[in-house]
Design an enzyme around this catalytic site. Structure first.
Site, PDB file in Angstrom:
ATOM      1  N   ASP A 169      -1.293   2.611   0.097  1.00 45.35           N
ATOM      2  CA  ASP A 169      -1.603   2.175   1.455  1.00 45.35           C
ATOM      3  C   ASP A 169      -2.688   3.065   2.035  1.00 45.35           C
ATOM      4  OD1 ASP A 169      -0.248   4.526   2.027  1.00 45.35           O
ATOM      5  OD2 ASP A 169       1.362   3.588   3.172  1.00 45.35           O
TER       6      ASP A 169
ATOM      7  N   ARG B 213      -3.905 -18.548  -4.425  1.00 42.58           N
ATOM      8  CA  ARG B 213      -2.801 -17.629  -4.101  1.00 42.58           C
ATOM      9  C   ARG B 213      -1.529 -18.462  -4.046  1.00 42.58           C
ATOM     10  NH1 ARG B 213      -1.391 -16.138   1.184  1.00 42.58           N
ATOM     11  NH2 ARG B 213      -3.438 -16.802   1.910  1.00 42.58           N
TER      12      ARG B 213
ATOM     13  N   ASN C 244      -2.826  -7.122  -1.726  1.00 38.50           N
ATOM     14  CA  ASN C 244      -4.039  -7.611  -2.387  1.00 38.50           C
ATOM     15  C   ASN C 244      -3.601  -8.432  -3.602  1.00 38.50           C
ATOM     16  OD1 ASN C 244      -6.494  -7.764  -4.060  1.00 38.50           O
ATOM     17  ND2 ASN C 244      -7.340  -6.334  -2.567  1.00 38.50           N
TER      18      ASN C 244
ATOM     19  N   HIS D 251       7.622   8.084   4.578  1.00 39.33           N
ATOM     20  CA  HIS D 251       6.916   6.803   4.637  1.00 39.33           C
ATOM     21  C   HIS D 251       6.853   6.130   3.262  1.00 39.33           C
ATOM     22  CE1 HIS D 251       3.908   4.187   6.711  1.00 39.33           C
ATOM     23  NE2 HIS D 251       3.463   4.016   5.473  1.00 39.33           N
TER      24      HIS D 251
ATOM     25  N   HIS E   4       8.628   2.671   1.629  1.00 36.93           N
ATOM     26  CA  HIS E   4       7.934   1.592   0.919  1.00 36.93           C
ATOM     27  C   HIS E   4       8.529   1.375  -0.469  1.00 36.93           C
ATOM     28  CE1 HIS E   4       4.866   0.359   3.651  1.00 36.93           C
ATOM     29  NE2 HIS E   4       4.200   1.491   3.663  1.00 36.93           N
TER      30      HIS E   4
ATOM     31  N   GLY F 125      -6.369   2.595   0.294  1.00 33.91           N
ATOM     32  CA  GLY F 125      -6.267   1.753   1.475  1.00 33.91           C
ATOM     33  C   GLY F 125      -7.357   2.034   2.488  1.00 33.91           C
TER      34      GLY F 125
ATOM     35  N   GLY G 289       0.465  -1.409   1.900  1.00 27.37           N
ATOM     36  CA  GLY G 289      -0.483  -2.434   2.312  1.00 27.37           C
ATOM     37  C   GLY G 289      -1.395  -2.924   1.211  1.00 27.37           C
TER      38      GLY G 289
ATOM     39  N   HIS H 299       1.676   0.373  13.831  1.00 22.94           N
ATOM     40  CA  HIS H 299       1.352  -1.048  13.882  1.00 22.94           C
ATOM     41  C   HIS H 299       2.451  -1.816  13.166  1.00 22.94           C
ATOM     42  CE1 HIS H 299      -0.273  -0.530   9.760  1.00 22.94           C
ATOM     43  NE2 HIS H 299      -0.906   0.505  10.241  1.00 22.94           N
TER      44      HIS H 299
END
Length: 611
Positions: free
Chosen positions: A154, A525, A313, A131, A135, A185, A309, A11
């Site tokens: 993640d 935020r 947050n 992976h 990151h 995650g 990911g 994705h």
């Protein structure tokens, strides 16, 4: 040396180009294809990166993919073997795709590259990073830190779901990992699905929903689902989940524990849904705080980088900052899989080629995150004229004056300027803006402009020099990844009746001098705007402050629900004509809705995807 990083096939595919250690360009494929979360090979993003650098593909020294497919396939096989015979249906569905495409991704990548540059020796130029290494590299090497601890969280990469690294100079040493199926995650994703939102795109909705509820189920989660240790390491009880062997995130035992079936998508939100969101958010924050405290104690590092990911947050990020275990934190703004493309390129340059890091003059190496396509003024005018737009061209002082007037009149303003942002946040290049002082603006933007759920909060953009006067924050937050409370002197006292409200009823209480960006728990935020990275947006905020005394604007992404953020002037005009945005400012072009041809009006309300 040119190094091109790619993420694809899962994705949010993306491409990023690094030239002699400098980030030249980065963009997600969805912005060009107009297919949200597009996972296909990022041919359009790749072409954009090459065009930005003015080179051909065969001039690239290395193409780096952001993870290792064989390790991911190993995890798939071992998982199914561990849970056999459960999960055979899921395995039977997944295996053909793996055997046809994913297992042989090196060949697939080579074929895609050969379409663009047939004579290049791609077998020698194609590299693969892990992976979580991608990151971690995206966070550390793009930060301003010479030394930092790096925490990546993640869903899952190949095996790792949480990893710790230590960065020094051009080195990045991976220290330890938590492996699948134990994943923070995926825990958050399970509650995302259970509360009726889509996994991999609805997690931020759960975070936004959490302040409407109470964490009534947090202890239940810790007692039954998560075995959490003092150092933040954890294990998930798989008897409550279905993601290892099935086609859903949770199972009947999970439903029995929390008192019913999942919420159907688009069904009305209940107080239980809000309490579930508050509960998983509270547990996530506790896990992240334990991890970061232990990491600070173990490494002695004073700086922390975050990626993956879960690093999106921003509520948890704000609590880590205020906790004080680290003096400074920096979050990769493209923290998800799209950012893995950038991290893969940086990892190849610094770790594979052992090249040193470069000094830079801005806040960090991301250049404000404005790494996507930009358009010259003549090109903007030509493109707008071609789609039938009616506009006037204004010099900057008049442009800022007219835009400020529109904002003061509580109009929604589409703001299309400079190079597009990389990552999920609009940062004043592809933004919809509004007056943060307006009590009606939050509801207007949600329901009449964005066509999305009314509970969703909006973020404030504020001049960096003014942030401490309006929020409980004294640090930079240029990428809208830190949540902090509105300063006490800017809040409104609530009546007893207002304080007693529950759930969505809290929404209509004006809690501060900037109610459009003040969430129901007084949080926001925050994006701090810097003249060095976005001079025109800084000038607009300065103009608005000079007129009103307020240096804060509502800033949300330039799209309607279910569509990617606008990439081109044509995208911006379509969004303008398909929503109740009243003014569009594209480069030096100023457009008023009432002056447009009514025949060009679009109706997006019946076209959006549920996410």
């Amino acid at each position: 040396m040119y190094i091109l990083g790619l993420s694809a096939f899962y994705h949010d595919s993306a491409a990023a180009l690094v030239t002699d250690g400098r980030i030249v360009a980065a963009a997600q494929e969805e912005r060009f294809s107009r297919r949200k979360h597009d996972a296909r090979f990022p041919v359009n993003a790749l072409r954009y990166c090459l065009d930005e650098a003015g080179i051909a593909l065969d001039q690239v020294d290395h193409i780096v993919f952001y993870d290792k497919p064989f390790l991911k396939f190993e995890r798939l096989l071992e998982t199914y073997l561990a849970f056999a015979p459960r999960g055979f249906r899921s395995f039977r569905m997944a295996l053909p795709l793996w055997l046809k495409e994913k297992l042989f991704q090196k060949r697939l990548l080579r074929q895609e590259l050969e379409k663009l540059a047939p004579d290049a020796a791609w077998e020698e130029r194609l590299l693969f990073a892990e992976h979580h290494q991608s990151h971690a590299a995206s966070a550390f090497f793009a930060s301003s830190f010479e030394e930092a601890a790096v925490l990546t969280m993640d869903g899952v990469g190949e095996w790792a779901t949480t990893s710790v690294a230590l960065g020094r100079g051009n080195r990045l040493d991976m220290l330890k990992e938590i492996h699948f199926p134990h994943s923070l995650g995926l825990l958050y994703a399970a509650f995302t699905a259970y509360t009726g939102f889509r996994v991999n795109s609805g997690e931020y909705k759960v975070m936004g929903l959490a302040p409407y509820g109470e964490p009534r189920y947090a202890q239940t989660i810790l007692d039954h689902l998560v075995d959490l240790k003092p150092d933040g390491s954890f294990r998930l009880d798989q008897s409550y989940f279905n993601y290892c062997t099935g086609l859903s995130m949770t199972n009947a035992r999970f439903e029995a524990l929390f008192g019913g079936p999942p919420r159907a998508p688009e069904a009305p939100l209940t107080q239980r849904d809000m309490d579930l969101a508050a509960s998983v958010q509270a547990v996530t924050e506790e896990i992240v705080l334990r991890l970061t405290r232990a990491l600070a104690a173990e490494t002695g590092a004073r700086n922390l980088c975050l990626a993956g990911g879960v690093a999106l947050n921003c509520v948890a990020n704000g609590k880590v900052l205020r906790d004080g275990s680290f003096e400074r934190i920096w979050v990769q703004p493209a923290a998800g899989d799209a950012g893995g493309a950038l991290g893969a390129a940086l990892a190849a340059y610094h770790l594979y080629k052992k090249a040193p890091r470069l000094p830079f003059n801005t806040l960090d190496a991301m250049q404000g995150c404005y790494l996507g396509p930009g358009f010259a003024q003549p090109d903007i005018e030509r493109r707008l004229a071609a789609v039938g737009a009616r506009f006037e061209v204004l010099a900057e002082p008049a442009l800022l004056e007219e835009t400020t007037t529109a904002l003061v009149e509580e109009k929604a303003v589409g703001w299309f300027q400079g190079r597009m942002e990389f990552g999920p946040r609009a940062l004043g290049a592809r933004s919809i803006l509004g007056d943060a002082r307006s009590p009606a603006m939050q509801k207007t933007l949600n329901l009449r402009v964005k066509y999305r759920e009314s509970f969703r909060p909006f973020a404030p953009s504020i001049l960096r020099d003014d942030v401490a006067d309006w929020f409980d924050l004294a640090e930079d937050s240029p990428y809208m990844l830190i949540v902090a409370d509105v300063a006490p002197q800017r809040r409104h006292a609530m009546s007893e009746a207002e304080a007693a409200l529950f759930g969505i009823d809290k929404l209509n209480v004006a809690r501060s001098q900037i109610p459009a960006v003040t969430h129901v728990d007084y949080s926001a935020r925050i994006q701090t705007v810097h003249r060095e990275t976005n001079p025109r947006y800084h000038a607009l905020l300065s103009s608005f402050k000079a007129r009103t005394g307020c240096p804060v604007l509502v800033n949300t992404s330039f799209n309607v629900r279910g569509e990617p953020i606008a990439c081109t002037p044509e995208d911006a005009f379509r969004c303008f004509m398909g929503s109740e945005i009243e003014v569009l400012v594209a480069g030096d072009c100023f457009l008023r809705k009432e002056q447009q041809d009514p025949a060009l009006k679009l109706d997006y309300r019946d076209r959006f995807d549920p996410d």
